[in-house]
Design a protein around this motif. Sequence first.
Motif, mmCIF file in Angstrom:
data_model
loop_
_atom_site.group_PDB
_atom_site.id
_atom_site.type_symbol
_atom_site.label_atom_id
_atom_site.label_comp_id
_atom_site.label_asym_id
_atom_site.label_seq_id
_atom_site.Cartn_x
_atom_site.Cartn_y
_atom_site.Cartn_z
ATOM 1 N N UNK A 168 29.656 50.737 47.114
ATOM 2 C CA UNK A 168 28.539 50.650 46.159
ATOM 3 C C UNK A 168 27.255 50.193 46.868
ATOM 4 N N UNK A 169 27.421 49.239 47.783
ATOM 5 C CA UNK A 169 26.276 48.758 48.580
ATOM 6 C C UNK A 169 25.676 49.933 49.368
ATOM 7 N N UNK A 170 26.551 50.689 50.010
ATOM 8 C CA UNK A 170 26.093 51.838 50.814
ATOM 9 C C UNK A 170 25.436 52.898 49.936
ATOM 10 N N UNK A 171 26.046 53.157 48.793
ATOM 11 C CA UNK A 171 25.530 54.209 47.903
ATOM 12 C C UNK A 171 24.122 53.890 47.412
ATOM 13 N N UNK A 172 23.740 52.605 47.455
ATOM 14 C CA UNK A 172 22.390 52.221 47.036
ATOM 15 C C UNK A 172 21.481 51.945 48.235
ATOM 16 N N UNK A 173 21.975 52.188 49.419
ATOM 17 C CA UNK A 173 21.174 51.981 50.633
ATOM 18 C C UNK A 173 20.788 50.527 50.832
ATOM 19 N N UNK A 174 21.656 49.589 50.429
ATOM 20 C CA UNK A 174 21.309 48.163 50.545
ATOM 21 C C UNK A 174 21.709 47.606 51.915
ATOM 22 N N UNK A 175 21.114 46.482 52.244
ATOM 23 C CA UNK A 175 21.423 45.796 53.504
ATOM 24 C C UNK A 175 21.928 44.394 53.180
ATOM 25 N N UNK A 176 23.088 44.044 53.738
ATOM 26 C CA UNK A 176 23.646 42.701 53.517
ATOM 27 C C UNK A 176 22.966 41.741 54.485
ATOM 28 N N UNK A 177 22.432 40.632 53.951
ATOM 29 C CA UNK A 177 21.804 39.675 54.872
ATOM 30 C C UNK A 177 22.634 38.398 55.026
ATOM 31 N N UNK A 178 23.610 38.194 54.127
ATOM 32 C CA UNK A 178 24.399 36.965 54.240
ATOM 33 C C UNK A 178 25.676 37.093 53.413
ATOM 34 N N UNK A 179 26.737 36.438 53.901
ATOM 35 C CA UNK A 179 27.969 36.387 53.089
ATOM 36 C C UNK A 179 28.068 35.001 52.459
ATOM 37 N N UNK A 180 28.135 34.995 51.142
ATOM 38 C CA UNK A 180 28.139 33.722 50.411
ATOM 39 C C UNK A 180 29.524 33.108 50.380
ATOM 40 N N UNK A 181 30.502 33.908 50.002
ATOM 41 C CA UNK A 181 31.880 33.408 50.007
ATOM 42 C C UNK A 181 32.868 34.553 49.918
ATOM 43 N N UNK A 182 34.091 34.226 50.305
ATOM 44 C CA UNK A 182 35.186 35.172 50.131
ATOM 45 C C UNK A 182 35.923 34.794 48.862
ATOM 46 N N UNK A 183 36.470 35.771 48.209
ATOM 47 C CA UNK A 183 37.256 35.464 47.014
ATOM 48 C C UNK A 183 38.518 36.295 47.030
ATOM 49 N N UNK A 184 39.530 35.792 46.348
ATOM 50 C CA UNK A 184 40.746 36.587 46.181
ATOM 51 C C UNK A 184 41.366 36.236 44.840
ATOM 52 N N UNK A 185 42.315 37.045 44.475
ATOM 53 C CA UNK A 185 43.015 36.808 43.220
ATOM 54 C C UNK A 185 43.911 35.583 43.380
ATOM 55 N N UNK A 186 44.021 34.819 42.307
ATOM 56 C CA UNK A 186 44.879 33.633 42.349
ATOM 57 C C UNK A 186 45.710 33.523 41.066
ATOM 58 N N UNK A 187 46.858 32.879 41.202
ATOM 59 C CA UNK A 187 47.614 32.446 40.022
ATOM 60 C C UNK A 187 47.246 30.985 39.823
ATOM 61 N N UNK A 188 46.669 30.680 38.664
ATOM 62 C CA UNK A 188 46.273 29.294 38.400
ATOM 63 C C UNK A 188 46.977 28.784 37.138
ATOM 64 N N UNK A 189 47.070 27.460 37.024
ATOM 65 C CA UNK A 189 47.820 26.893 35.893
ATOM 66 C C UNK A 189 47.087 25.705 35.294
ATOM 67 N N UNK A 190 47.376 25.478 34.037
ATOM 68 C CA UNK A 190 46.863 24.299 33.335
ATOM 69 C C UNK A 190 47.603 23.057 33.868
ATOM 70 N N UNK A 191 46.884 21.934 33.981
ATOM 71 C CA UNK A 191 47.480 20.721 34.563
ATOM 72 C C UNK A 191 48.676 20.211 33.766
ATOM 73 N N UNK A 192 48.554 20.191 32.435
ATOM 74 C CA UNK A 192 49.671 19.688 31.613
ATOM 75 C C UNK A 192 50.868 20.625 31.710
ATOM 76 N N UNK A 193 50.577 21.938 31.736
ATOM 77 C CA UNK A 193 51.683 22.905 31.861
ATOM 78 C C UNK A 193 52.403 22.679 33.188
ATOM 79 N N UNK A 194 51.634 22.375 34.223
ATOM 80 C CA UNK A 194 52.204 22.148 35.559
ATOM 81 C C UNK A 194 53.072 20.895 35.577
ATOM 82 N N UNK A 195 52.740 19.927 34.712
ATOM 83 C CA UNK A 195 53.530 18.698 34.661
ATOM 84 C C UNK A 195 54.726 18.801 33.721
#
Length: 290
Positions: A168-195
Amino acid sequence: MQVLKLGLPKGSLEKATIELFEKAGWLIKPAARNYFPKIDDPELDCSICRPQEMSRYIEGGMLDAGITGKDWTEENESEAVIVADLIYSKVSNKPTRWVIAVAGDSEIRSIEDLQGKRVATELVNVTRRFFASRNIAVDIEFSWGATEAKVVSGLADAIVEVTETESTIRAHGLRIIHELMESNTQLIANKDAWNDPWKRQKIENISLLLQGALRADRIVGLKMNVENTNLDQLVSILPSLNAPTIAPLYQSTWFSVETVVSEDIVRDLIPRLIARGAEGIIEYPLNKVI
Ligand SMILES: Nc1ncnc2c1ncn2[C@@H]1O[C@H](COP(=O)(O)OP(=O)(O)OP(=O)(O)O)[C@@H](O)[C@H]1O
Ligand SMILES: O=P(O)(O)OC[C@H]1O[C@H](OP(=O)(O)OP(=O)(O)O)[C@H](O)[C@@H]1O
Ligand SMILES: [Mg+2]
């Protein structure tokens, strides 16, 4: 019977998530126009939920656990237990990146050049925290989507947007100047459920099987027969997760050799195995590797 309330992501991650659960052993049947898909496990109660909102519902206890992006949990600053990183996205099994991009012909080269400029993004809080930590004053505007277009049409000087393949970046001819963060999918849980011992066990079982299914992606099993005299030279070129399994064939000087390898090397490996005396080679897909 106890039931775990599980949130599944709507949108980009929906299809890949349902496929992963299927490999892990749970069949999820989405119903048209209904956000409560059926699952073949009476101990699970599924709701489809926007990934942007998932962590808030989990923090509040409306859901016990769920699948979402790390980016949105950080955006919401939600208190939740990170049970597992599940590295898959819409089309690949790689993390995604949130990047700062400008129009290809823009004079902006570095993040310092953004001082006083207008930045459009869906990820407002993370972006605000990032620029504040660098002492760069920018005007951050919430974007409802189609964000890449905004620097092209001049609605913004820069964008902070997620990218997976950069198409999508390429299709719009954009230039990346910085990477802010990496992200990935996670399994997360509620604290009480975890206890809660029952809920925790159920969440851990799901986590184990999802990770096993992910690990099995793009690796395959290989099995072949080889004569005694060729065994050592064959085994020496076999990559393996663990040592290969070697078993004698009944009343024979031949052995059966079995191993697990990455799918992308198979096409190079098979001719080399044949050259070293392998016969009756079979390749089979794996559902899980635990
Ligand atoms: N190609 C991709 N584009 C966008 N998000 C992706 C992609 N691959 C993985 N993701 C992740 O999927 C999660 C959801 O993405 P996003 O917030 O864009 O919602 P969406 O499901 O795509 O809905 P929308 O149509 O509103 O964009 C995020 O955690 C994001 O990091
Ligand atoms: O680097 P790429 O592989 O091209 O992926 C990045 C694109 O994917 C996402 O859009 P999405 O598919 O979620 O559509 P959306 O515009 O509805 O958010 C994201 O907002 C980018 O536009
Ligand atoms: Mg999207």
